[in-house]
Design an enzyme around this catalytic site. Structure first.
Site, PDB file in Angstrom:
ATOM      1  N   ASP A  14       0.994  -1.414   0.165  1.00 31.88           N
ATOM      2  CA  ASP A  14      -0.143  -0.207  -0.061  1.00 31.88           C
ATOM      3  C   ASP A  14       0.713   1.288  -0.141  1.00 31.88           C
ATOM      4  O   ASP A  14       1.779   1.099   0.914  1.00 31.88           O
ATOM      5  CB  ASP A  14      -0.528  -0.225   1.138  1.00 31.88           C
ATOM      6  CG  ASP A  14      -1.763   0.984   0.911  1.00 31.88           C
ATOM      7  OD1 ASP A  14      -3.492   1.026   0.565  1.00 31.88           O
ATOM      8  OD2 ASP A  14      -1.588   2.079   1.221  1.00 31.88           O
ATOM      9  N   GLN A  49     -13.791   2.516   1.566  1.00 31.24           N
ATOM     10  CA  GLN A  49     -12.969   2.557   0.660  1.00 31.24           C
ATOM     11  C   GLN A  49     -13.080   4.047   0.033  1.00 31.24           C
ATOM     12  O   GLN A  49     -13.999   4.534  -0.673  1.00 31.24           O
ATOM     13  CB  GLN A  49     -14.487   1.491   0.112  1.00 31.24           C
ATOM     14  CG  GLN A  49     -13.889   0.696  -1.588  1.00 31.24           C
ATOM     15  CD  GLN A  49     -15.076  -0.370  -2.610  1.00 31.24           C
ATOM     16  OE1 GLN A  49     -16.204  -0.574  -1.551  1.00 31.24           O
ATOM     17  NE2 GLN A  49     -14.377  -0.624  -3.135  1.00 31.24           N
ATOM     18  N   VAL A  78     -10.997   3.224  -3.186  1.00 26.08           N
ATOM     19  CA  VAL A  78     -10.702   2.585  -4.419  1.00 26.08           C
ATOM     20  C   VAL A  78     -11.321   1.646  -4.847  1.00 26.08           C
ATOM     21  O   VAL A  78     -11.391   0.956  -3.997  1.00 26.08           O
ATOM     22  CB  VAL A  78      -9.538   2.161  -5.184  1.00 26.08           C
ATOM     23  CG1 VAL A  78      -9.469   1.446  -6.543  1.00 26.08           C
ATOM     24  CG2 VAL A  78      -8.330   3.597  -4.176  1.00 26.08           C
ATOM     25  N   HIS A 129     -10.697  -4.892  -3.258  1.00 31.91           N
ATOM     26  CA  HIS A 129      -8.971  -5.478  -2.597  1.00 31.91           C
ATOM     27  C   HIS A 129      -9.317  -5.422  -0.962  1.00 31.91           C
ATOM     28  O   HIS A 129      -9.948  -5.846  -0.140  1.00 31.91           O
ATOM     29  CB  HIS A 129      -7.944  -3.980  -2.887  1.00 31.91           C
ATOM     30  CG  HIS A 129      -8.883  -3.213  -2.403  1.00 31.91           C
ATOM     31  ND1 HIS A 129      -9.781  -2.163  -2.893  1.00 31.91           N
ATOM     32  CD2 HIS A 129      -8.743  -2.388  -1.123  1.00 31.91           C
ATOM     33  CE1 HIS A 129      -9.818  -0.845  -1.850  1.00 31.91           C
ATOM     34  NE2 HIS A 129      -9.537  -0.886  -0.915  1.00 31.91           N
ATOM     35  N   HIS A 161      -6.881  -5.684   2.441  1.00 36.20           N
ATOM     36  CA  HIS A 161      -6.480  -5.206   3.549  1.00 36.20           C
ATOM     37  C   HIS A 161      -5.248  -5.797   3.726  1.00 36.20           C
ATOM     38  O   HIS A 161      -5.931  -7.221   4.269  1.00 36.20           O
ATOM     39  CB  HIS A 161      -6.433  -4.025   3.957  1.00 36.20           C
ATOM     40  CG  HIS A 161      -6.974  -2.831   3.205  1.00 36.20           C
ATOM     41  ND1 HIS A 161      -6.496  -2.124   3.170  1.00 36.20           N
ATOM     42  CD2 HIS A 161      -8.476  -2.362   2.685  1.00 36.20           C
ATOM     43  CE1 HIS A 161      -6.911  -1.202   3.358  1.00 36.20           C
ATOM     44  NE2 HIS A 161      -7.912  -1.504   2.418  1.00 36.20           N
TER      45      HIS A 161
END
Ligand code: DGP
Length: 113
Positions: A31, A93, A95, A99, A101
């Site tokens: 990240d 959120q 993006v 995804h 993390h």
């Protein structure tokens, strides 16, 4: 209309990333704004915007992302870690390409904010 996200651009090699794992179904990279000593994002190559948009046919893919998270955690020598999927802007959120993390390398508080 499908909007191209920053993660699609990473998948297409248009934007560089610090890759830690890659296979036919997903990519994992560090990240850009790490919240822990280890902070890795695992993203499917399939452009699913958010977990809320995942379908039955994505079952194997979603399971695969979790197993990759565990594989990457071991690769990073973590013995404990946290996996998080933020779904929707109120949950953080930012993006809109699904995804996961992976956070570790420090003691993590509960509940998260
Ligand atoms: P979320 O808030 O759950 O949507 O997480 C998005 C994460 O993506 C956030 O922790 C920052 C990270 N991020 C955003 N843009 C980039 C980028 O261009 N490269 C990398 N490596 N990470 C990014």
């Amino acid at each position: 209309m499908t909007t191209k996200t920053i993660f699609s651009q990473i998948l297409e090699g248009e934007i560089p990333c610090n890759e830690v794992y890659s296979d036919e179904y997903c990519l994992a990279f560090r990240d850009i704004e790490p919240q822990a000593p280890v902070h890795i994002l695992i993203i499917p190559r399939k452009p699913i915007a958010s977990l809320i948009e995942a379908e039955e046919k994505d079952t194997d893919l979603l399971g695969h992302l979790l197993l990759v998270a565990a594989k990457v955690a071991k690769q990073e020598h973590l013995s404990s870690w946290r996996t998080i999927i933020n779904t929707g802007s109120e949950a953080g959120q930012t993006v809109f390409h699904l995804h996961l993390h992976l956070l570790g390398g420090r003691s993590l508080q509960w509940p998260p904010g």
